[in-house]
Scaffold this motif. Sequence first.
Motif, PDB file in Angstrom:
ATOM      1  N   MET A   1      33.290  22.205 153.003  1.00 51.20           N
ATOM      2  CA  MET A   1      33.175  20.784 153.325  1.00 51.20           C
ATOM      3  C   MET A   1      34.556  20.153 153.394  1.00 51.20           C
ATOM      4  SD  MET A   1      31.515  18.579 150.215  1.00 51.20           S
ATOM      5  CE  MET A   1      32.296  17.054 149.767  1.00 51.20           C
ATOM      6  N   LYS A   3      37.524  17.686 153.124  1.00 51.07           N
ATOM      7  CA  LYS A   3      37.818  16.567 152.230  1.00 51.07           C
ATOM      8  C   LYS A   3      38.723  15.567 152.932  1.00 51.07           C
ATOM      9  CE  LYS A   3      38.028  19.438 148.674  1.00 51.07           C
ATOM     10  NZ  LYS A   3      38.916  20.347 148.427  1.00 51.07           N
ATOM     11  N   PRO A   4      38.305  14.312 153.023  1.00 52.99           N
ATOM     12  CA  PRO A   4      39.144  13.314 153.671  1.00 52.99           C
ATOM     13  C   PRO A   4      40.486  13.207 152.949  1.00 52.99           C
ATOM     14  CG  PRO A   4      36.948  12.448 153.251  1.00 52.99           C
ATOM     15  CD  PRO A   4      37.033  13.760 152.563  1.00 52.99           C
ATOM     16  N   ASP A   6      42.477  10.744 152.261  1.00 52.87           N
ATOM     17  CA  ASP A   6      42.755   9.661 151.304  1.00 52.87           C
ATOM     18  C   ASP A   6      42.230   9.974 149.909  1.00 52.87           C
ATOM     19  OD1 ASP A   6      40.026   7.383 151.966  1.00 52.87           O
ATOM     20  OD2 ASP A   6      40.163   9.534 152.251  1.00 52.87           O
ATOM     21  N   LEU A   7      41.233  10.881 149.823  1.00 53.30           N
ATOM     22  CA  LEU A   7      40.665  11.183 148.508  1.00 53.30           C
ATOM     23  C   LEU A   7      41.616  12.009 147.667  1.00 53.30           C
ATOM     24  CD1 LEU A   7      37.030  11.956 149.534  1.00 53.30           C
ATOM     25  CD2 LEU A   7      37.994   9.848 148.620  1.00 53.30           C
ATOM     26  N   ARG A   9      44.513  11.588 147.157  1.00 55.97           N
ATOM     27  CA  ARG A   9      45.573  10.787 146.544  1.00 55.97           C
ATOM     28  C   ARG A   9      45.260  10.401 145.110  1.00 55.97           C
ATOM     29  NH1 ARG A   9      46.985   6.827 151.307  1.00 55.97           N
ATOM     30  NH2 ARG A   9      47.570   8.362 152.872  1.00 55.97           N
ATOM     31  N   PHE A  10      43.987  10.494 144.715  1.00 51.81           N
ATOM     32  CA  PHE A  10      43.686  10.199 143.307  1.00 51.81           C
ATOM     33  C   PHE A  10      44.065  11.418 142.473  1.00 51.81           C
ATOM     34  CE2 PHE A  10      40.269   7.807 145.624  1.00 51.81           C
ATOM     35  CZ  PHE A  10      40.831   6.567 145.440  1.00 51.81           C
ATOM     36  N   PHE A  13      43.098  12.297 138.780  1.00 47.70           N
ATOM     37  CA  PHE A  13      41.703  12.541 138.420  1.00 47.70           C
ATOM     38  C   PHE A  13      41.472  13.948 137.872  1.00 47.70           C
ATOM     39  CE2 PHE A  13      39.199   9.055 140.860  1.00 47.70           C
ATOM     40  CZ  PHE A  13      40.045   8.108 140.320  1.00 47.70           C
ATOM     41  N   ARG A  14      42.157  14.924 138.425  1.00 55.17           N
ATOM     42  CA  ARG A  14      41.985  16.286 137.920  1.00 55.17           C
ATOM     43  C   ARG A  14      42.442  16.363 136.460  1.00 55.17           C
ATOM     44  NH1 ARG A  14      41.939  21.747 139.741  1.00 55.17           N
ATOM     45  NH2 ARG A  14      41.931  21.097 141.910  1.00 55.17           N
ATOM     46  N   ILE A  16      42.567  13.939 134.314  1.00 60.32           N
ATOM     47  CA  ILE A  16      41.633  13.211 133.455  1.00 60.32           C
ATOM     48  C   ILE A  16      40.382  14.050 133.198  1.00 60.32           C
ATOM     49  CG2 ILE A  16      40.150  11.162 133.295  1.00 60.32           C
ATOM     50  CD1 ILE A  16      42.303   9.627 134.830  1.00 60.32           C
ATOM     51  N   THR A  17      39.955  14.784 134.209  1.00 57.15           N
ATOM     52  CA  THR A  17      38.778  15.647 134.029  1.00 57.15           C
ATOM     53  C   THR A  17      39.057  16.710 132.962  1.00 57.15           C
ATOM     54  OG1 THR A  17      38.226  15.314 136.338  1.00 57.15           O
ATOM     55  CG2 THR A  17      37.103  17.109 135.214  1.00 57.15           C
ATOM     56  N   TRP A  18      40.240  17.306 133.031  1.00 57.65           N
ATOM     57  CA  TRP A  18      40.609  18.294 132.008  1.00 57.65           C
ATOM     58  C   TRP A  18      40.684  17.634 130.643  1.00 57.65           C
ATOM     59  CZ3 TRP A  18      39.923  23.195 132.320  1.00 57.65           C
ATOM     60  CH2 TRP A  18      40.000  23.836 133.559  1.00 57.65           C
ATOM     61  N   LEU A  19      41.223  16.435 130.606  1.00 57.41           N
ATOM     62  CA  LEU A  19      41.298  15.698 129.341  1.00 57.41           C
ATOM     63  C   LEU A  19      39.892  15.467 128.792  1.00 57.41           C
ATOM     64  CD1 LEU A  19      43.077  13.936 127.338  1.00 57.41           C
ATOM     65  CD2 LEU A  19      42.423  12.004 128.757  1.00 57.41           C
ATOM     66  N   CYS A  20      38.988  15.086 129.688  1.00 60.75           N
ATOM     67  CA  CYS A  20      37.606  14.836 129.313  1.00 60.75           C
ATOM     68  C   CYS A  20      36.988  16.083 128.687  1.00 60.75           C
ATOM     69  CB  CYS A  20      36.834  14.415 130.570  1.00 60.75           C
ATOM     70  SG  CYS A  20      35.132  13.953 130.280  1.00 60.75           S
ATOM     71  N   LEU A  21      37.171  17.218 129.345  1.00 64.99           N
ATOM     72  CA  LEU A  21      36.634  18.473 128.799  1.00 64.99           C
ATOM     73  C   LEU A  21      37.290  18.806 127.463  1.00 64.99           C
ATOM     74  CD1 LEU A  21      36.224  20.928 131.802  1.00 64.99           C
ATOM     75  CD2 LEU A  21      34.497  19.612 130.584  1.00 64.99           C
TER      76      LEU A  21
ATOM     77  N   ILE B 106      37.532   7.124 131.349  1.00 66.75           N
ATOM     78  CA  ILE B 106      37.647   8.583 131.432  1.00 66.75           C
ATOM     79  C   ILE B 106      36.530   9.149 132.319  1.00 66.75           C
ATOM     80  CG2 ILE B 106      37.564  10.733 130.104  1.00 66.75           C
ATOM     81  CD1 ILE B 106      40.009   9.297 129.396  1.00 66.75           C
ATOM     82  N   PRO B 109      36.786   8.748 136.668  1.00 66.08           N
ATOM     83  CA  PRO B 109      37.597   9.743 137.385  1.00 66.08           C
ATOM     84  C   PRO B 109      37.032  11.150 137.266  1.00 66.08           C
ATOM     85  CG  PRO B 109      38.979   8.320 136.041  1.00 66.08           C
ATOM     86  CD  PRO B 109      37.561   8.026 135.653  1.00 66.08           C
ATOM     87  N   THR B 110      36.478  11.469 136.095  1.00 64.65           N
ATOM     88  CA  THR B 110      35.901  12.800 135.904  1.00 64.65           C
ATOM     89  C   THR B 110      34.731  13.021 136.853  1.00 64.65           C
ATOM     90  OG1 THR B 110      36.534  12.717 133.582  1.00 64.65           O
ATOM     91  CG2 THR B 110      34.883  14.349 134.187  1.00 64.65           C
ATOM     92  N   PHE B 113      35.982  13.278 140.410  1.00 64.19           N
ATOM     93  CA  PHE B 113      36.641  14.564 140.664  1.00 64.19           C
ATOM     94  C   PHE B 113      35.600  15.657 140.868  1.00 64.19           C
ATOM     95  CE2 PHE B 113      38.300  18.572 139.008  1.00 64.19           C
ATOM     96  CZ  PHE B 113      39.395  18.756 139.840  1.00 64.19           C
ATOM     97  N   LEU B 186      30.221  10.007 125.802  1.00 68.35           N
ATOM     98  CA  LEU B 186      30.998  10.223 127.029  1.00 68.35           C
ATOM     99  C   LEU B 186      30.203  10.938 128.138  1.00 68.35           C
ATOM    100  CD1 LEU B 186      33.661  10.015 128.562  1.00 68.35           C
ATOM    101  CD2 LEU B 186      34.494  12.014 127.331  1.00 68.35           C
ATOM    102  N   GLU B 206      36.648   7.822 155.444  1.00 63.44           N
ATOM    103  CA  GLU B 206      37.446   8.153 156.624  1.00 63.44           C
ATOM    104  C   GLU B 206      37.549   6.944 157.551  1.00 63.44           C
ATOM    105  OE1 GLU B 206      35.655  11.628 158.330  1.00 63.44           O
ATOM    106  OE2 GLU B 206      36.090  12.769 156.514  1.00 63.44           O
ATOM    107  N   SER B 215      44.218   3.849 149.798  1.00 63.04           N
ATOM    108  CA  SER B 215      43.156   4.532 149.063  1.00 63.04           C
ATOM    109  C   SER B 215      42.560   3.630 147.981  1.00 63.04           C
ATOM    110  CB  SER B 215      43.667   5.839 148.468  1.00 63.04           C
ATOM    111  OG  SER B 215      44.798   5.606 147.690  1.00 63.04           O
TER     112      SER B 215
END
Lengths: 269, 305
Positions: A1, A3-4, A6-7, A9-10, A13-14, A16-21, B106, B109-110, B113, B186, B206, B215
Amino acid sequence: MAKPVDLRRFTGFRAITWLCLFVLYAPLVIVAIYSFNDSTSITRWGGFSLKWYVDVFTGPEAPKFRDAAINSFTIAIGAAICATLIATAAAVAMNRAGRFKGKTASLALINLPLMVPEIVTAVASLVFFITIGFQTGLLTIFLAHVVFCIPFAYLPISARMQSVPDMYEQAAMDLYATPWKAFRLVLLPLMVPGILSGFLLAFIISLDDFLITNFVKGAGVETLPTAIFGSVKQGIKPNIMAISTLLLGVSVVFVTLSWIIGRAGQSKR
Amino acid sequence: MAGGAPAGASNSEIYKGNGPKLLLPAWVFIGIFLVMPVGIMAVYSFLTKEFRGGVIWEFTWAAYDQFFLNRGLFGDEPPSIEWTYIGIFWRSIWQAGLATVLCLLIGFPTAWFIATRAAKERSVWLFLITVPYWVNLLIRTVSMKFLIRDTGPLNEFLLALGVIDAPLALVNTNFAVQLGLFYSYLPFMVLPIYAAVERYDFSLSEAAADLYASSWQTLRLVILPVVKPGIVAGCILVFVPSLGAFLAPDLLGGAKTFMIGSLIEEQFKGAAGNWPFGAAASMILLTIVMGVLLIHARAQTKGER
């Protein structure tokens, strides 16, 4: 799929996801590690040992934990079976019976146990059983558990039923099957993954409950969470960390099972 | 998972006429063992307390009076507003609100992502988020307590690094309770937002980019309105259980961090032993929660029109 652009650019987020886990797993992993600690001090590392696991099964508190575990599993299996039966019937009504009076109210009622704060349910159940003169004990725990397990069993069962097309059942009915036969021989086999996953979730929810159990359990009756809570009140001991790790393992196994079954059900479609 | 139900399935009327019959067990169980108990508890909140637990069947406003009004030590002064219990409710609302905001910071964003990964990868991430959700809340709270104890691994680690000279006293603080609430709920935030983002049509982004939106502009003006229901659902799923939480304030907090859950528990199990007062506090909590849910339901039906 695709991925546009502009996405992407966040970028944070990756991370933060690791932080969350990390946040979600760190305390559990640390307790699991320290449950293998050989030292009598609970934080100083004294080498790897299984002695606290041995203590859980043979130590002075072993009979208490054994009885609590038997209670916990008996109630969880019973409550999950009851909740699954009730939820399956309800799911058939909501997904296969067309329109009828009270349908919206029924959905609200099924979800009610999720909405009432647990402490309120706990207090209300206690007050109820005492008012009607029902002796608190294993049976009251069981009844209270069935109620709050119903929505947890209902959600995956209903979701699965929505995704199972009804054409096979309609074909069966065209061939003069009774609704019961169409259910038992056609819909039920197709529903197996959803029902199993609903059962497993209800089972874990019952196994985990502390608050409601604590109010309706009656004197001398313990489940694993209430036994653990009682011990923790006197300070965290290494054997509690071992028993917590065991229970954690049980949860992980059941969630994984539920996940695998759910995926198997999806890929069959 | 993606795509949702085929249109035909939900219109099926195979078991037509059997709907009420099939729902009867659910009605009976939830009616008898949840709706009726809550009703009886509502009655209890208007009864007279018996010392050391229980009630006397004499109707009175005493419990609500005690909750809201201060009539002095001997009960004969002109009533003024009693701030003690309102204060406990206020602190609970504040703690639950703060936990909700932190989970959102938190969790969003999670969820975002995860929802933008490839399908295979997505289900693995989702599984990893879901597992702690199903681990016993008591065990999770105890684990957190163990981690942040004065002589716990966190303090040992920070001391060893030389970041701090003396162990931080974290347990029995509002901070610890907040950490416990955040940690407990969470996953409740991540899952509904994920479900909403997964349904989001990325060609909208898009289109926004083609029209020279940055963005962040796209996030704020295009994406947020679409995923808002998921965010609201997540906020409710964190806020409501946080508000009535018992384990986090009890195990991670001390006497100074009293929340509604502990207040109610103490009336029934603890030294206070005032059942009508506990029932009244439960009713007030239930009213707040139902109010939040009602506002949510209203906003939802409005949005659908």
